[in-house]
Enzyme design. Structure first.
Site, PDB file in Angstrom:
ATOM      1  N   CYS B  91       0.847  -1.199   0.000  1.00 20.88           N
ATOM      2  CA  CYS B  91       0.000   0.000   0.000  1.00 20.88           C
ATOM      3  C   CYS B  91       0.885   1.253   0.000  1.00 20.88           C
ATOM      4  CB  CYS B  91      -0.993  -0.050   1.168  1.00 20.88           C
ATOM      5  SG  CYS B  91      -2.318   1.169   1.026  1.00 20.88           S
ATOM      6  N   HIS B 190      -3.714  -4.877   0.931  1.00 22.47           N
ATOM      7  CA  HIS B 190      -3.107  -5.295   2.196  1.00 22.47           C
ATOM      8  C   HIS B 190      -3.180  -6.818   2.294  1.00 22.47           C
ATOM      9  CE1 HIS B 190      -2.416  -1.494   4.317  1.00 22.47           C
ATOM     10  NE2 HIS B 190      -3.428  -1.047   3.595  1.00 22.47           N
ATOM     11  N   GLU B 192      -1.823  -8.738   4.316  1.00 18.36           N
ATOM     12  CA  GLU B 192      -1.923  -9.178   5.720  1.00 18.36           C
ATOM     13  C   GLU B 192      -3.333  -9.023   6.264  1.00 18.36           C
ATOM     14  OE1 GLU B 192      -0.910  -6.326   4.681  1.00 18.36           O
ATOM     15  OE2 GLU B 192      -1.185  -4.738   6.164  1.00 18.36           O
TER      16      GLU B 192
END
Lengths: 259, 221
Positions: B91, B190, B192
């Protein structure tokens, strides 16, 4: 294409998930860390913790809860409740929250939104609007968990929050909350059409069709729900299967397996 | 002995630096990297970060605020990255790899040529799960489809079209969802926060990074 989101909300008090029973007391529903992970596995697109701890000790516990949750949760986590100033945002983000939702503090001083967005980016600042319909057909914004009526028109206030830097609006209908007869679609549409940030519809989810209506008729980007899941009346997977059947393009549900 | 000179032996965990700008949430990303087998050092010290084998630039905060975490003299960082240190920018971390951003003053690292511009959509930030059209790249290995979580108002526009390895559409906009330039990888989503598929992407990046680190060590012998 951006997928409509299904957000699961957990009320957290002193490190436990609780649920009010007819305003007569809070029932312990379990460990927030475990429940959050379970909802991710069921297909939740996002988890929201609403902290209802009143004490300082409770706030400290919240940071620990967020930290432990972030270590096992791999979908976004929003944390709301008890934010008094922009200085309260940093520790929660550091602990592992992705977004922070703010209500009362923004009414006292909207610069909490501006300052939060400047420091951490608009994408992690959520303005929480608690709206109740008035006799004249408009909606009023309430603070302090729906107990305090303000003189702010809820739709105009939502727009103002976005102007002040909020990157998302969490819009709860006080009238519909817990009733399970569906979201306030008029309210949701009024706010969604007015602001140019995503709107999360909240309050009133009773079945999959209510989520569909929030997306298609309410123009919401996300729909939040709590009670019907916590009570085991349905699962995120079942809701998503129904939504997919109606061609609502939610993120495909797959049983999570640990890689 | 610094990590960069160590030979990456099979079975040893890859030494990853997770750079900490001092603002955002690093727990999920740290855990995702660890679950994928990395030895993660969270640090705000560039020399410590550059001594590791792999650099991860996380993605929370504003462009200008993140630039403040970069030293005035970026020569060491840029040289280490250009010499083949595998980098994953996520990002905002992806955006820092580019030259400039409409979001704020100052220059990024400039290791991927191009600029960062605002998303062209009615509703901004782009917040939620969106599909990534995947090109041929090791980071997408084994993923038949990828719907990932986004929370961004800005996107990258690589100068060289071939640097883009994945694409995402948001309303009428179509932007580079992922870039690769040699060992440098950037993803706008993202991973994660993208549940199982995102963790797979992180594991894929690490596996490829490990190959590159090992090949680099072989070549240096």
């Amino acid at each position: 294409m951006l997928r409509p989101r299904v957000v699961v909300c957990l009320d957290v008090k002193d490190g436990r998930v609780v649920k009010g029973v007819n305003f007569e007391g809070l029932r312990d529903m379990g460990d927030p860390v475990e429940l959050a992970a379970r909802y991710e596995a069921e297909g939740a697109d996002e988890i929201c913790f609403l902290d209802i701890s009143a004490s300082h000790e409770g706030r400290g516990t919240l940071l620990d809860t967020v930290r432990r949750t972030a270590e096992v949760l791999f979908v976004p986590l929003t944390v709301g409740g008890g934010i008094r100033s922009a200085d309260d945002i940093g520790p929660l983000l550091r602990a592992g929250a992705d977004k922070i939702s703010v209500n009362s503090a923004a009414v006292r001083d909207p610069s909490v939104l501006t300052e939060g967005a400047r420091r951490y980016g608009a994408q992690c600042i959520v303005a929480s609007i608690d709206a109740a319909r008035q006799d004249d057909g408009t909606w009023r914004h309430y603070t302090h968990g729906g107990r305090t009526r303000t003189d702010l028109d809820a739709v105009a206030w939502a727009a103002s929050c976005a102007d002040h830097g909020a990157g998302e609006i969490l819009l709860t209908s006080i009238d519909r909350d817990g009733v399970r007869g569906g979201y306030d679609l008029e309210l949701t549409r009024a706010v969604s059409d007015r602001v140019d940030v995503p709107v999360v519809a909240s309050g009133g989810a009773g079945e999959a069709a209510h989520l569909r209506d929030a997306f298609l008729e309410g123009h919401a980007s996300a729909a939040l729900l709590a009670g019907i899941l916590h009570e085991g009346l349905t699962t995120v997977g079942e809701l998503k299967a129904a939504l997919t059947g109606w061609n609502v393009p939610v993120r495909p549900y797959r049983r999570a397996t640990s890689p | 002995m610094s990590g960069q000179r160590e030979v990456a032996e099979r079975g040893r965990r890859l030494a990853v630096a997770l750079f900490d700008y001092g603002v955002g949430n690093l727990h999920s990303l740290g855990k995702a990297l660890e679950h994928a087998g990395a030895d993660v050092l969270v640090t705000d010290d560039w020399s410590a970060a550059l001594a590791r084998e792999v650099l991860v630039l996380p993605g929370v905060g504003a462009f200008a605020a993140a630039l403040e975490a970069l030293p005035d003299d970026r020569t060491a960082i840029v040289e280490r990255i250009r010499s083949g240190m595998p980098v994953l920018g996520i990002c905002l971390g992806m955006q820092l790899l580019f030259d400039t951003s409409e979001e704020g003053e100052g220059r990024g690292l400039g290791v991927v040529p191009g600029r960062v511009r605002r998303v062209r959509a009615g509703v901004v930030p782009q917040m939620g799960w969106n599909e990534i059209e995947m090109g041929e790249d090791p980071i997408f290995e084994g993923l038949s489809e990828l719907v990932a979580y986004y929370a961004n108002s800005y996107v990258c526009e690589p100068r060289d079209a071939e640097d883009a390895i994945g694409w995402t559409e948001c309303e009428d906009d179509r932007f580079a969802a992922a870039v690769r330039r040699g060992s440098i990888v950037g993803v706008q989503c993202h991973p994660e926060k993208s549940s199982t598929a995102g963790r797979q992407l992180i594991a894929n990046f690490l596996r490829d990074a490990e190959r590159r680190v090992r090949a680099g060590a072989e070549a240096a012998r």
